[in-house]
Write an enzyme that holds these catalytic residues in place. Sequence first.
Site, PDB file in Angstrom:
ATOM      1  N   TYR A 145       0.818  -1.215   0.000  1.00 29.99           N
ATOM      2  CA  TYR A 145       0.000   0.000   0.000  1.00 29.99           C
ATOM      3  C   TYR A 145       0.855   1.270   0.000  1.00 29.99           C
ATOM      4  O   TYR A 145       0.387   2.344  -0.345  1.00 29.99           O
ATOM      5  CB  TYR A 145      -0.928   0.033   1.219  1.00 29.99           C
ATOM      6  N   LYS A 196       3.842 -15.371   2.070  1.00 37.87           N
ATOM      7  CA  LYS A 196       3.836 -16.083   0.782  1.00 37.87           C
ATOM      8  C   LYS A 196       5.299 -16.306   0.422  1.00 37.87           C
ATOM      9  O   LYS A 196       5.790 -15.909  -0.647  1.00 37.87           O
ATOM     10  CB  LYS A 196       3.089 -15.223  -0.260  1.00 37.87           C
ATOM     11  N   ASP A 229      -2.432 -18.442   1.152  1.00 40.07           N
ATOM     12  CA  ASP A 229      -3.537 -19.162   0.489  1.00 40.07           C
ATOM     13  C   ASP A 229      -4.059 -20.277   1.383  1.00 40.07           C
ATOM     14  O   ASP A 229      -5.264 -20.478   1.544  1.00 40.07           O
ATOM     15  CB  ASP A 229      -3.105 -19.687  -0.892  1.00 40.07           C
ATOM     16  N   ASP A 253      -5.484  -7.339   5.459  1.00 36.95           N
ATOM     17  CA  ASP A 253      -6.706  -6.674   5.004  1.00 36.95           C
ATOM     18  C   ASP A 253      -7.743  -7.731   4.628  1.00 36.95           C
ATOM     19  O   ASP A 253      -8.908  -7.693   5.046  1.00 36.95           O
ATOM     20  CB  ASP A 253      -6.339  -5.811   3.785  1.00 36.95           C
ATOM     21  N   ASP A 257     -11.018  -9.480   7.257  1.00 38.37           N
ATOM     22  CA  ASP A 257     -12.429  -9.393   6.869  1.00 38.37           C
ATOM     23  C   ASP A 257     -13.051 -10.781   6.777  1.00 38.37           C
ATOM     24  O   ASP A 257     -14.193 -10.990   7.187  1.00 38.37           O
ATOM     25  CB  ASP A 257     -12.582  -8.684   5.517  1.00 38.37           C
TER      26      ASP A 257
END
Length: 381
Positions: A145, A196, A229, A253, A257
């Site tokens: 970001y 990852k 994942d 993020d 959620d």
Amino acid sequence: MSTAAPAHILLLPGDGIGPEVVAETTKIIDWFSKNRGKTFTTSSALVGGSAYDETGNPLPPETLEAAHKADAILLGAVGGTKWESLDYSVRPERGLLGLRKELQLFANLRPAICFPALAKASTLKPEVVAGLDIMIIRELTGDIYFGTPRGVETLPDGTRRGINTMVYTTPEVHRIARVAFDLAGKRNGRVCSVDKANVLESTEMWREEVQKIGDTEYPNIALSHMYVDNAAMQLVRNPRQFDVMVTGNIFGDILSDCAAMLTGSLGMLPSASLGAKDANGKIPALYEPVHGSAPDIAGKGVANPIATILSFAMMLRYSFGRGACADLLETAVTEVLESGIRTADIVEEGSRKVGTAEMGAAIIARLQALAAQDQSLKTGS
Ligand code: NAD
């Protein structure tokens, strides 16, 4: 009678249902102040659209000054249709973003707790989520970001190329890792770091550095690593396997959620954003419900105050080291839900629908009853 130094809480009710849910939480704060051996003083300041209406600024300087001085901050919500046409620089959300930036709140804590009484509200099977209690820690100030280079460029052949850069430095990884290990120490002693590392070098570095902090500073915390994942899959397959999950900004993020929705209702979800410890040992901390200002129900007295009340429970635990008080408040909420008292967003067949103030009063009545049941609790944690 108070046996500990008083603490000051800055209340930022904000917009929409914010003032309604903060008002109920203020009564809970007062109850703890009177009954649990530590005095909390409170003051209120303007933020968001209401601050813009009064001062032309969604984060007035006096609010920022009060935020710096407070021991902890409780925010309701900001925003609403009324301010949607304003210039981006003075939109209500700038008030919240400005606070996060000014206080350098780099760690976002989002618990996903599924109260057994509400297990049916989840889209997953009740036996998968009942009793769920996990904590997702998302790094908030780094990653793709904010990394550079970034942008979109047009290439000589007329096609376009979009670029964002995933970047972390070791100090950024170390400080968020320490938040995770410290929290795990106050919970069940397990951290799962999500990355990852099989594909992205920056997250390979993340994994190595988290491991380093774990090995050298927190040998008693059980550390595991998981690819993002797989973490997403495990969150919906068997979420109760996790205690604390820690991850970078973009993975956090998405995963936070996903985890939040395991629990069913937006009106139930608390959060905290923490900064770095200063020279006096103080950690800047902002506590707020995950939901927004809910303009569709604002002013009707029907909003669920539990997300904000549980945000205060987080404050008790993480800013004031009052784990037993936080447990007491969470037990009171659990028992009220089990008794069938519900606001409109979580009402189900056979339960009794109440408004915001009645829900607040029911939780205080439960606190009172629990405290009376166990006199020993009266000494506080
Ligand atoms: P929202 O969370 O305000 O509302 C989504 C839905 O959930 C609405 O139907 C609402 O009635 C319901 N809801 C939310 N909280 C509830 C509660 N406590 N009890 C019962 N029902 C509840 O999200 P939105 O509608 O997308 O956004 C409304 C405004 O809030 C926008 O201006 C947005 O920018 C702002 N917002 C602010 C924050 C924040 O302050 N942290 C977060 C999200 C959205």
